[in-house]
Design an enzyme around this catalytic site. Structure first.
Site, PDB file in Angstrom:
ATOM      1  N   ARG A 141      -6.675   8.164  16.113  1.00  0.00           N
ATOM      2  CA  ARG A 141      -5.279   8.227  16.536  1.00  0.00           C
ATOM      3  C   ARG A 141      -4.625   9.516  16.042  1.00  0.00           C
ATOM      4  NH1 ARG A 141      -1.186   3.325  15.406  1.00  0.00           N
ATOM      5  NH2 ARG A 141      -1.464   3.737  13.182  1.00  0.00           N
TER       6      ARG A 141
ATOM      7  N   ARG B 273      -4.531  -2.242   5.017  1.00  0.00           N
ATOM      8  CA  ARG B 273      -3.524  -2.725   5.971  1.00  0.00           C
ATOM      9  C   ARG B 273      -4.016  -3.980   6.691  1.00  0.00           C
ATOM     10  NH1 ARG B 273      -2.929   2.450   9.184  1.00  0.00           N
ATOM     11  NH2 ARG B 273      -1.369   1.422  10.448  1.00  0.00           N
TER      12      ARG B 273
ATOM     13  N   LYS C 104       0.499  -2.154  19.653  1.00  0.00           N
ATOM     14  CA  LYS C 104       1.905  -2.593  19.701  1.00  0.00           C
ATOM     15  C   LYS C 104       2.831  -1.460  20.133  1.00  0.00           C
ATOM     16  CE  LYS C 104       2.195  -3.757  15.317  1.00  0.00           C
ATOM     17  NZ  LYS C 104       0.831  -3.475  14.821  1.00  0.00           N
TER      18      LYS C 104
ATOM     19  N   ARG D  81       6.979  -8.631   9.503  1.00  0.00           N
ATOM     20  CA  ARG D  81       5.602  -8.584   9.013  1.00  0.00           C
ATOM     21  C   ARG D  81       5.368  -9.615   7.925  1.00  0.00           C
ATOM     22  NH1 ARG D  81       4.708  -2.850  10.622  1.00  0.00           N
ATOM     23  NH2 ARG D  81       2.587  -2.250  10.135  1.00  0.00           N
TER      24      ARG D  81
ATOM     25  N   ARG E 131      -1.909  10.214  10.738  1.00  0.00           N
ATOM     26  CA  ARG E 131      -1.080   9.547   9.733  1.00  0.00           C
ATOM     27  C   ARG E 131      -1.858   9.367   8.437  1.00  0.00           C
ATOM     28  NH1 ARG E 131       1.664   4.496  12.740  1.00  0.00           N
ATOM     29  NH2 ARG E 131       1.135   3.608  10.716  1.00  0.00           N
TER      30      ARG E 131
END
Ligand code: AMP
Length: 216
Positions: free
Chosen positions: A127, A171, A13, A88, A160
């Protein structure tokens, strides 16, 4: 153009919203980035959000809705915007509809970026992101020119805290329970488009542009 990007964490996204924002010259509004910024700045919102963000749980709807209401009042959002990571929950989606009704506008399109959860765990584990400008890298497919340093602003890249395996699992579970119902919510409004998120970045972007309609 008023666009929402939906998708599992790691679906792309942020990367896709950033490209689209440059192409259409409308702001990318990421509640995740805004919350991380508020945490870095030590604001009262940041302090309230920290335990949720770092553990991978959703920040309460009223806090996020307040943040978005204020951001959408900024003049740069008058021509349009891309919402990345918001809404969300169904409560947030209804809140957003309410905010837009007040300004006599509505969403044009909701893009659902679909991705296999196995690909996603790999993407998130590798990431790295820049806490200064928000640029996102991947240790294999999008490496920075100099290890650990952001190409765009020279910031030190970080992993992160919510990209650790058990938080990723949490998540994904939260997405399935809270965010997945938005697919039906926006389908009922006839503005949902599904795009496969497993191609390379440019291919996914052109699929998104096609889903937005002619000339986009
Ligand atoms: P993201 O960068 O979009 O993956 O968001 C990172 C984290 O910020 C999420 O796991 C949540 O803790 C929080 N967050 C971001 N957007 C929202 C939202 N719309 N509602 C609730 N929490 C959010």
């Amino acid at each position: 153009m008023r666009v929402v990007f939906l998708g599992l964490p790691g679906a792309g996204k942020g990367t896709q919203a950033r490209l689209l924002s440059e192409a259409l010259e409308i702001p990318q509004i990421s509640t995740g980035d805004m919350l991380r910024q508020a945490m870095a700045d030590g604001t009262s919102l940041g302090k309230q959000a920290r335990e949720y963000v770092e553990s991978g749980r959703l920040v309460p709807d009223d806090l996020v809705l307040g943040l978005i209401a204020e951001r959408l009042r900024n003049p740069d959002a008058a021509r349009g915007f891309i919402l990345d990571g918001f809404p969300r929950t169904e409560e947030q989606a209804k809140g957003l509809d309410g905010l837009l009704v007040k300004t006599g506008t509505r969403l044009d399109r909701v893009i659902l970026i679909e991705l296999d959860p196995v690909v996603l765990a790999d993407r998130l584990g590798k990431r790295r992101s820049c806490p200064v400008c928000g640029a996102v890298y991947h240790l294999e497919s999008r490496r920075p020119e100099h290890t650990g340093v952001c190409d765009e602003c020279g910031g030190q890249l970080v992993e992160r805290p919510d990209d650790q395996p058990e938080r990723i699992r949490r998540r994904v579970e939260i997405f399935k329970a809270e965010t997945a119902p938005l697919e039906a919510y926006y389908d009922r409004q006839h503005i949902l488009a599904r795009v496969a998120g497993d191609g390379d970045i440019a291919d996914v972007q052109s699929a998104i542009r096609s889903a937005l309609g002619p000339g986009k």
